[in-house]
Write a protein that holds these residues in place. Sequence first.
Motif, mmCIF file in Angstrom:
data_model
loop_
_atom_site.group_PDB
_atom_site.id
_atom_site.type_symbol
_atom_site.label_atom_id
_atom_site.label_comp_id
_atom_site.label_asym_id
_atom_site.label_seq_id
_atom_site.Cartn_x
_atom_site.Cartn_y
_atom_site.Cartn_z
ATOM 1 N N ARG A 89 37.116 -29.552 26.460
ATOM 2 C CA ARG A 89 38.149 -30.236 25.661
ATOM 3 C C ARG A 89 39.386 -29.414 25.504
ATOM 4 O O ARG A 89 39.493 -28.303 25.337
ATOM 5 C CB ARG A 89 37.633 -30.546 24.269
ATOM 6 N N GLU B 234 33.916 -26.797 25.533
ATOM 7 C CA GLU B 234 34.856 -25.922 26.250
ATOM 8 C C GLU B 234 35.814 -26.738 27.102
ATOM 9 O O GLU B 234 36.974 -26.367 27.254
ATOM 10 C CB GLU B 234 34.093 -24.956 27.152
ATOM 11 N N CYS C 128 32.059 -18.699 18.454
ATOM 12 C CA CYS C 128 33.309 -19.030 19.154
ATOM 13 C C CYS C 128 33.066 -20.217 20.084
ATOM 14 O O CYS C 128 31.936 -20.467 20.502
ATOM 15 C CB CYS C 128 33.787 -17.843 19.972
ATOM 16 N N ARG C 129 34.130 -20.901 20.441
ATOM 17 C CA ARG C 129 34.010 -22.074 21.314
ATOM 18 C C ARG C 129 33.930 -21.666 22.788
ATOM 19 O O ARG C 129 34.710 -22.146 23.607
ATOM 20 C CB ARG C 129 35.193 -23.007 21.111
ATOM 21 N N ASN C 130 33.033 -20.754 23.128
ATOM 22 C CA ASN C 130 32.830 -20.450 24.548
ATOM 23 C C ASN C 130 31.371 -20.101 24.805
ATOM 24 O O ASN C 130 30.651 -19.648 23.920
ATOM 25 C CB ASN C 130 33.775 -19.344 25.043
ATOM 26 N N ALA C 131 30.954 -20.338 26.029
ATOM 27 C CA ALA C 131 29.547 -20.180 26.400
ATOM 28 C C ALA C 131 29.109 -18.720 26.362
ATOM 29 O O ALA C 131 27.940 -18.434 26.116
ATOM 30 C CB ALA C 131 29.303 -20.779 27.775
ATOM 31 N N ASP C 132 30.040 -17.785 26.603
ATOM 32 C CA ASP C 132 29.681 -16.368 26.595
ATOM 33 C C ASP C 132 29.172 -15.927 25.228
ATOM 34 O O ASP C 132 28.175 -15.207 25.127
ATOM 35 C CB ASP C 132 30.881 -15.497 26.986
ATOM 36 N N SER D 127 38.654 -22.685 14.318
ATOM 37 C CA SER D 127 38.616 -22.415 15.760
ATOM 38 C C SER D 127 37.198 -22.158 16.257
ATOM 39 O O SER D 127 36.988 -21.871 17.428
ATOM 40 C CB SER D 127 39.502 -21.214 16.089
ATOM 41 N N GLU E 172 23.651 -25.193 25.114
ATOM 42 C CA GLU E 172 24.507 -24.758 26.216
ATOM 43 C C GLU E 172 25.254 -25.939 26.839
ATOM 44 O O GLU E 172 26.434 -25.838 27.164
ATOM 45 C CB GLU E 172 23.691 -24.011 27.270
ATOM 46 N N MET F 236 27.949 -27.034 24.386
ATOM 47 C CA MET F 236 29.035 -26.048 24.366
ATOM 48 C C MET F 236 29.935 -26.204 25.583
ATOM 49 O O MET F 236 31.153 -26.090 25.468
ATOM 50 C CB MET F 236 28.457 -24.629 24.307
ATOM 51 N N SER F 237 29.359 -26.504 26.756
ATOM 52 C CA SER F 237 30.182 -26.693 27.950
ATOM 53 C C SER F 237 31.079 -27.906 27.812
ATOM 54 O O SER F 237 32.204 -27.933 28.287
ATOM 55 C CB SER F 237 29.324 -26.778 29.208
#
Length: 91
Positions: A91, A89, A50-54, A22, A82, A85-86
């Motif tokens: 997908r 996200e 993690c698969r999020n920009a934060d 994940s 960045e 990663m966007s």
Amino acid sequence: MKTKKIPSRICVGCREAKEKRSMVRIVKTAENVICLDDTGKKNGRGAYICRNADCLKRAIQSKGLERSLKTGIPEEVISLLEKEMSVLEAR
């Protein structure tokens, strides 16, 4: 019946242990190129996130990503990560 062990990794941004699949691996290759590794199989020093920009922002601000990869990360590479990663996200 034996249950299969699920590999987990700790996110460099939020420091939470999560299932390896994940997460996204950021790798520094032998040529000192830093990129996202979707497959998780590229050669080089890796860090999981993690698969999020934060989490990516946290990892950059806390210098956790630099420590994990044992190198400084240029601004243009950060902006490229960045953007990638966007896309992930979405997908």
